[in-house]
Design an enzyme around this catalytic site. Sequence first.
Site, mmCIF file in Angstrom:
data_model
loop_
_atom_site.group_PDB
_atom_site.id
_atom_site.type_symbol
_atom_site.label_atom_id
_atom_site.label_comp_id
_atom_site.label_asym_id
_atom_site.label_seq_id
_atom_site.Cartn_x
_atom_site.Cartn_y
_atom_site.Cartn_z
ATOM 1 N N PHE A 187 0.813 -1.220 0.000
ATOM 2 C CA PHE A 187 0.000 0.000 0.000
ATOM 3 C C PHE A 187 0.845 1.268 0.000
ATOM 4 C CE2 PHE A 187 0.836 -0.140 4.590
ATOM 5 C CZ PHE A 187 0.992 1.208 4.871
ATOM 6 N N LYS A 194 -1.118 -6.951 -9.209
ATOM 7 C CA LYS A 194 -2.089 -7.100 -8.114
ATOM 8 C C LYS A 194 -1.706 -6.040 -7.085
ATOM 9 C CE LYS A 194 -3.030 -8.321 -4.451
ATOM 10 N NZ LYS A 194 -3.455 -7.341 -3.432
ATOM 11 N N GLU A 238 -4.968 -3.779 -1.790
ATOM 12 C CA GLU A 238 -6.419 -3.527 -1.767
ATOM 13 C C GLU A 238 -6.754 -2.271 -0.959
ATOM 14 O OE1 GLU A 238 -4.571 -5.895 -0.458
ATOM 15 O OE2 GLU A 238 -5.706 -7.241 0.842
ATOM 16 N N SER A 289 5.370 -6.925 3.342
ATOM 17 C CA SER A 289 5.953 -7.229 4.650
ATOM 18 C C SER A 289 6.770 -8.530 4.585
ATOM 19 C CB SER A 289 4.837 -7.354 5.680
ATOM 20 O OG SER A 289 3.939 -8.363 5.265
ATOM 21 N N CYS A 308 9.390 1.931 3.373
ATOM 22 C CA CYS A 308 10.307 0.826 3.677
ATOM 23 C C CYS A 308 11.714 1.350 3.901
ATOM 24 C CB CYS A 308 10.309 -0.177 2.545
ATOM 25 S SG CYS A 308 10.894 0.547 1.029
ATOM 26 N N GLU A 311 9.025 -4.004 13.058
ATOM 27 C CA GLU A 311 8.836 -2.910 12.105
ATOM 28 C C GLU A 311 7.488 -2.275 12.444
ATOM 29 O OE1 GLU A 311 7.813 -3.861 8.027
ATOM 30 O OE2 GLU A 311 8.839 -2.077 7.324
HETATM 31 P P1 NAD Z 1 1.576 -6.641 3.010
HETATM 32 O O1 NAD Z 1 2.611 -7.679 3.092
HETATM 33 O O2 NAD Z 1 0.455 -6.675 3.985
HETATM 34 O O3 NAD Z 1 0.879 -6.665 1.555
HETATM 35 C C1 NAD Z 1 1.638 -6.654 0.376
HETATM 36 C C2 NAD Z 1 0.848 -7.361 -0.722
HETATM 37 O O4 NAD Z 1 0.635 -8.718 -0.344
HETATM 38 C C3 NAD Z 1 -0.525 -6.756 -0.964
HETATM 39 O O5 NAD Z 1 -0.779 -6.721 -2.340
HETATM 40 C C4 NAD Z 1 -1.451 -7.701 -0.244
HETATM 41 O O6 NAD Z 1 -2.731 -7.768 -0.815
HETATM 42 C C5 NAD Z 1 -0.749 -9.039 -0.350
HETATM 43 N N1 NAD Z 1 -1.016 -9.924 0.791
HETATM 44 C C6 NAD Z 1 -1.270 -9.549 2.072
HETATM 45 N N2 NAD Z 1 -1.455 -10.635 2.847
HETATM 46 C C7 NAD Z 1 -1.317 -11.713 2.040
HETATM 47 C C8 NAD Z 1 -1.386 -13.130 2.259
HETATM 48 N N3 NAD Z 1 -1.643 -13.637 3.457
HETATM 49 N N4 NAD Z 1 -1.184 -13.951 1.204
HETATM 50 C C9 NAD Z 1 -0.926 -13.453 -0.013
HETATM 51 N N5 NAD Z 1 -0.843 -12.112 -0.268
HETATM 52 C C10 NAD Z 1 -1.037 -11.260 0.740
HETATM 53 O O7 NAD Z 1 2.330 -5.228 3.049
HETATM 54 P P2 NAD Z 1 1.702 -3.790 3.146
HETATM 55 O O8 NAD Z 1 1.172 -3.580 4.514
HETATM 56 O O9 NAD Z 1 0.814 -3.521 2.002
HETATM 57 O O10 NAD Z 1 3.008 -2.903 2.924
HETATM 58 C C11 NAD Z 1 3.874 -2.544 3.947
HETATM 59 C C12 NAD Z 1 5.066 -3.465 4.028
HETATM 60 O O11 NAD Z 1 5.758 -3.469 2.791
HETATM 61 C C13 NAD Z 1 6.094 -3.030 5.045
HETATM 62 O O12 NAD Z 1 6.557 -4.161 5.719
HETATM 63 C C14 NAD Z 1 7.195 -2.398 4.214
HETATM 64 O O13 NAD Z 1 8.481 -2.399 4.803
HETATM 65 C C15 NAD Z 1 7.153 -3.256 3.023
HETATM 66 N N6 NAD Z 1 7.766 -2.593 1.884
HETATM 67 C C16 NAD Z 1 9.009 -3.015 1.512
HETATM 68 C C17 NAD Z 1 9.655 -2.395 0.471
HETATM 69 C C18 NAD Z 1 11.023 -2.847 0.045
HETATM 70 O O14 NAD Z 1 11.494 -2.367 -0.970
HETATM 71 N N7 NAD Z 1 11.683 -3.741 0.747
HETATM 72 C C19 NAD Z 1 9.039 -1.340 -0.211
HETATM 73 C C20 NAD Z 1 7.767 -0.947 0.184
HETATM 74 C C21 NAD Z 1 7.138 -1.595 1.243
#
Ligand code: NAD
Length: 500
Positions: free
Chosen positions: A153, A177, A180, A230, A285, A385
Amino acid sequence: MSTPTRITHLIAGSAWEGTAERTSEVFNPATGEVSGVLDLASADLVADVVAGAKQAWQDDWGNISLAKRTQVLFKFRELLDRDKERIAALITAEHGKVLSDALGEVIRGLEVVEFACGIPSLMRGGFSENASTRVDVYSIRQSLGVVAVISPFNFPAMVPLWFVPVAIACGNAVVIKPSEKDPSATIAVAELWKEAGLPDGVINVVNGDKEAVDALLTHPDVKAVSFVGSTPIARYVYETGTAHGKRVQALGGAKNHMLVLPDADLDLAADAAINAGFGSAGERCMAISALVAVDSIADDLIEKIKDRMGKLRTGDGTRGCDMGPLVTGPHRDKVTSYVEAGVTEGAELVVDGRGRQYDSDGEGFFLAPTLFDKVTPGMSIYDDEIFGPVLSVVRVESYDDGLELINSNPYGNGTAIFTNDGGAARRFQNEVEVGMVGVNVPIPVPVSYYSFGGWKNSLFGDSHAHGSEGVQFYTRGKVVTSRWLDPSHGGVNLGFPQND
Ligand code: NAD
């Protein structure tokens, strides 16, 4: 209160016209109101979209000339530049970050498009004439087919733009994808490809949750997956995707440390800590969440940071505030619970962001900047985090203690050192076990022609985003050994080919 708008998938250049079995709500985090209702894709719909993308790759894009690809990319760059303010407004409306920050995100994404415009030279292979007598050997790079981009997000425009322009430039078809929580900016950017002349079906957006992600991770025609999110989900995506034979790069979470040495310019360091700690409400991030201060200057540095925090305005991102809300109510509550935990676990709460006045007309998901001192490993505010505007000061005795702390952390996304000692900075860049390092630069996001990605629990897979690693990731190498008979036939020889 206005009626929430329907937000749906973008399939083969058009909005989906079906009826979703499941939907989810999208909020304006500055007011707390539901602004959209999002269609969530079923596994069957994802399979249809992948089939359409494969067809478009086979028929229209996989073998299109580099000249035509470049024309589309240049046009797309123009359109994205034209619409950057509109896209920034969509980001602010669903993510909450302030408009200037949202615009910055689009512009950093635009830089990847500019990088991808150079695809004719980026995909160039090698050629060796007469590797053997009258035998030439050359290498080519070819597209993979359908690739999936699954994004978080916190950068709804920039993170898809880290991948999509490079994947398309390399000749692939893409299924995105998005998160959401704030899908509209991702969809708006994807829509521009059609106007740029990309054939329908080469780019698609399916909205959804775990069902859609799992459908992509297990589909045999999805050849590669670029994921950002994450750490637990990144690990899951990597393990599931690779178990199904896919190439996967899964970028995970972070805990970024900024080490401040006694000889640093403390005003510069205080500004940097504010910008990197509280920009985008700490939902980056590359945000700094652990400020590692050598004890002799810690009090002075904290005083300067506290002073600056008093002047920050938190509120609706459209009103010229410094910091916006958190993305959702549950996320704000989770971040707030860390503030409570920090107090209980014995850290010193220097600035409490709870219960402030916010510049907003509604009940937004706000928490003002918060500062803790005397934080130590073992406290949840250090170990986890938080992904919110909570900055923790960890005091150390020396450079070596600071380095050891950083290298002991399971994450390795970004880090920074603040010092005026070139030798110390050089030692740090060599010794620190982190993928992206800043020297007097708090958010060292690499430019598009280098590659973005962390180490350890911040990246699963061995390929970083964009730059030359992006081109490698989205292509397969092939080596051709070629002989044109001139003038005579070589005869039968069953031995292993040797060069003569
Ligand atoms: P998230 O892991 O909750 O979601 C990321 C994606 O995975 C979304 O599209 C989501 O719909 C999907 N997803 C969520 N739960 C899932 C599951 N159980 N099974 C399959 N898919 C699933 O992350 P977020 O809250 O949207 O974003 C924040 C996180 O992203 C933070 O941890 C941040 O550090 C990380 N991030 C990392 C970088 C990097 O370059 N390393 C960059 C941006 C964000």
